[in-house]
Design an enzyme around this catalytic site. Structure first.
Site, PDB file in Angstrom:
ATOM      1  N   ASP A   1      17.513  -0.700   8.502  1.00 18.25           N
ATOM      2  CA  ASP A   1      18.461  -1.656   7.940  1.00 18.25           C
ATOM      3  C   ASP A   1      17.735  -2.529   6.918  1.00 18.25           C
ATOM      4  O   ASP A   1      16.507  -2.682   6.956  1.00 18.25           O
ATOM      5  CB  ASP A   1      19.040  -2.525   9.052  1.00 18.25           C
ATOM      6  CG  ASP A   1      20.297  -3.264   8.620  1.00 18.25           C
ATOM      7  OD1 ASP A   1      20.832  -2.955   7.542  1.00 18.25           O
ATOM      8  OD2 ASP A   1      20.736  -4.157   9.369  1.00 18.25           O
TER       9      ASP A   1
ATOM     10  N   PRO B   1       0.831  -1.206   0.000  1.00 24.14           N
ATOM     11  CA  PRO B   1       0.000   0.000   0.000  1.00 24.14           C
ATOM     12  C   PRO B   1       0.863   1.254   0.000  1.00 24.14           C
ATOM     13  O   PRO B   1       2.039   1.220   0.344  1.00 24.14           O
ATOM     14  CB  PRO B   1      -0.801  -0.133   1.301  1.00 24.14           C
ATOM     15  CG  PRO B   1       0.031  -1.007   2.176  1.00 24.14           C
ATOM     16  CD  PRO B   1       0.732  -1.959   1.262  1.00 24.14           C
TER      17      PRO B   1
END
EC number: 2.7.11.5
Length: 600
Positions: free
Chosen positions: A390, A336
């Protein structure tokens, strides 16, 4: 073929060159060399902390990230040389990706190599990491058709549940017997830092209840300018996670700066948005098992990664992912939010991660696959200061075709055809980044109440400030490129336009020479490739009145070039500003000089 009882098994046929055991020894020696260097870097971190060499600490952290791939390449090269002229050598030398299938003798040989390797791990202290190293080397030799448990450690062969170091990984203190104050002083002193404490008896004051057992991991956790003691208090069967933050004061003495309590505090300390720790561990599994008891919500894959063992984290993540696929039925679908110009992003709704593929055609000047990958590697090597997510990077990932929503499969064929291969019931993704799924900030702000919006906008501005102070200019600062974590922290996750602050030129917009120029859609002034005009930020970012009011209350100075110019100058001078992963109310002595703009 040989029959042992009723079981048919293949014995490796005699081949010229090294035996399977020799190959197993060579790979294990490569891993042992890697892990010795890994531990040495943690030992160096201790001396760098003691001397206050923060630039050296940053350099060491960056260098260590690249150790693993260097040792894998080194080992694969040695193995290729050892197998030269051998029947066991694959058709195209050190790599069989794209080559013909293994012969029966080669198949038996490489299966035997794995079996011999398992035998060598019987008394090893890092068996799970050695298995991952074996996989990395083998993947440079074997075609992906052989990436299964007969040849690789798709499943672990050695259990690590009760594995520990020769010297136990954690120490235990009994404050009921010797008194809480003495126990805390001894707990800190036992780390043996070769630098004096400012006032250890004062810092270890009676802040905790006395009827408890204290268990503390035996190595300090070093990161940037801080060091951390990590442990747990056990009182009447209840476990209380804690960490003690150590800092050097201007006089070069060590102070106990903060006490972090509970899973939320420790989750922030071990966040995937921060740089990896440097920790000396003989047996990493024991350390991870200890940490998992403190942070039960955090996957072990993330814990290994935060300890600097990111390849082991990748291995565990992939195993967890395959297990989840087996025990779920939902489909991969388009993520989304606003579609990006550089990445094609999809997700599995039941799994808290997103999958990002670089588009074949990128509608941005000067942007290509190599540039995007360089930017992501730049983030991997950089101190993420709690503000950049990360990522895990994978190649040749095979997924069941039946789990792809039709519209996603169509989008992949259209946008990233060079990165996917449809092979029967399987879709192979040649290259993908995987990162934690977060609520996009633009969607969060759209539905947030006024108080939550105020906090989020303040967090957004703090994220920009802290990234800039760490020599990162985000480039595209639109809200869609930021996400909100479970604890409400705003994090940047779109890296294709990041630049170093020291490369940028922050300018004021010069006065228009006349009214026509001011009304023109084109600038009346020359613009260089790295020129940035902060006065323009408001036009793109502050269209929503609620957001505008909150932003101007907290971050109006970000809309003028002076703040950016001053920040760039500080960075260019080499100044290091630490953003500690705790708020001032966690500090033991709040009257002391606070760490810069700490964040929980």
């Amino acid at each position: 073929m040989i029959y042992s009882g009723d079981v048919q098994r293949i014995e490796p046929a005699p081949v010229a060159g090294p035996a399977p055991l020799d190959v197993a020894h060579l790979i294990l020696a490569g891993f042992d060399r890697h892990y010795a260097l890994f531990r040495y870097s943690a030992q160096r971190a201790k001396s760098l902390f003691e001397s206050g060499d923060w630039h050296g600490m940053q350099r060491l952290s960056r260098e260590r990230i690249e150790y693993y791939d260097m040792r894998v390449r080194e080992c694969a090269t040695q193995l290729d040389s050892a197998l030269r002229g051998s029947d066991a050598r694959t058709a195209d030398g050190s790599r069989a990706n794209g080559s013909a299938a293994l012969s029966e003798a080669q198949t038996a040989f490489w299966q035997a190599v794995k079996q011999e390797f398992v035998g060598l791990l019987a008394d090893h202290r890092q068996p799970e990491c050695a298995e991952t190293f074996f996989n990395s080397v083998s993947c440079r030799i074997l075609h992906r058709d052989y990436f299964h448990n007969d040849f690789l450690f798709v499943r672990p062969a050695i259990a690590t549940d009760y594995l520990d170091s020769r010297i136990p990984s954690y120490r235990v203190y009994y404050p009921v017997a010797e008194g809480l104050h003495k126990s805390l002083i001894r707990m800190v002193a036992d780390f043996g830092l070769a630098v004096p404490y400012a006032d250890l008896p004062r810092d270890a004051g009676p802040r905790l209840a006395s009827d408890c057992q204290i268990q503390v991991l035996g190595s300090l956790f070093f990161r940037n300018t801080g060091a951390y003691i990590v442990g747990r208090l056990i009182n009447q069967g209840t476990v209380y996670p804690f960490a003690v933050a150590l800092r050097r004061n201007p006089a070069g003495q060590v102070c106990l700066d903060a006490l972090l309590l509970g899973t939320d505090d420790l989750s922030t300390l071990f966040s995937f948005t921060r740089a990896y720790f440097l920790v000396d561990m003989e047996t990493p599994a024991a350390v991870v098992n200890f940490l998992a008891s403190l942070l039960p919500r955090k996957p072990k894959a993330e814990l290994y990664t935060m300890l600097g063992l990111q390849k082991q984290g990748k291995t565990l993540f992939y195993r967890d992912f395959l297990h989840h696929l087996t025990h779920s039925r939902d489909a991969f679908d388009i993520a989304p939010g606003i579609r990006g110009m550089v990445m094609c992003v999809f997700t599995l709704p039941s799994y808290p991660y997103v999958f990002k593929l670089i588009k074949d055609r990128i509608d941005k000047d000067g942007m290509d696959h190599a540039t995007v990958r360089r930017k992501y590697q730049m983030v991997k090597l950089h101190d993420r200061v709690g503000r950049m997510a990360d990522t895990w990077e994978y190649s040749q990932v095979a997924l069941p075709r039946s789990r792809f929503a039709p519209r996603l499969l169509e989008e992949l064929r259209r946008l990233v055809p060079s990165l996917i291969e449809e092979n029967g019931d399987t879709v192979v993704i040649r290259h993908v980044y995987i990162e934690r799924r977060m609520m996009p900030l633009n969607l969060y702000l759209r539905h947030a109440s006024d108080p939550l919006l105020e906090v989020a906008v303040r967090e957004y501005g703090d994220a920009i400030r802290q990234l800039a102070t760490a020599n990162i200019f985000p480039g595209d600062m639109l809200y869609k490129n930021f996400g909100v974590t479970r604890l409400g922290r705003v994090v940047f996750y779109d890296y294709d336009e990041i630049q170093r602050m020291t490369e940028m030129n922050f300018r004021a917009i010069p006065p228009a020479p006349n009214e026509e120029a001011e009304l023109s859609s084109e600038p009346w002034y020359a613009v260089g490739p790295n020129d940035v005009f902060p006065e323009e930020f408001g036009r793109f970012l502050l269209g929503d009145p609620r957001v505008r009011q909150a932003f101007l209350r907290h971050h109006a100075d970000l809309l003028a070039p002076q703040w950016w110019q001053a920040c760039r100058a500080r960075v260019a001078q080499g100044r290091i500003e630490e953003f500690f992963p705790y708020d001032t109310d966690r500090r033991l002595h709040p009257q002391a000089a606070p760490p810069p703009r700490a964040a929980a």
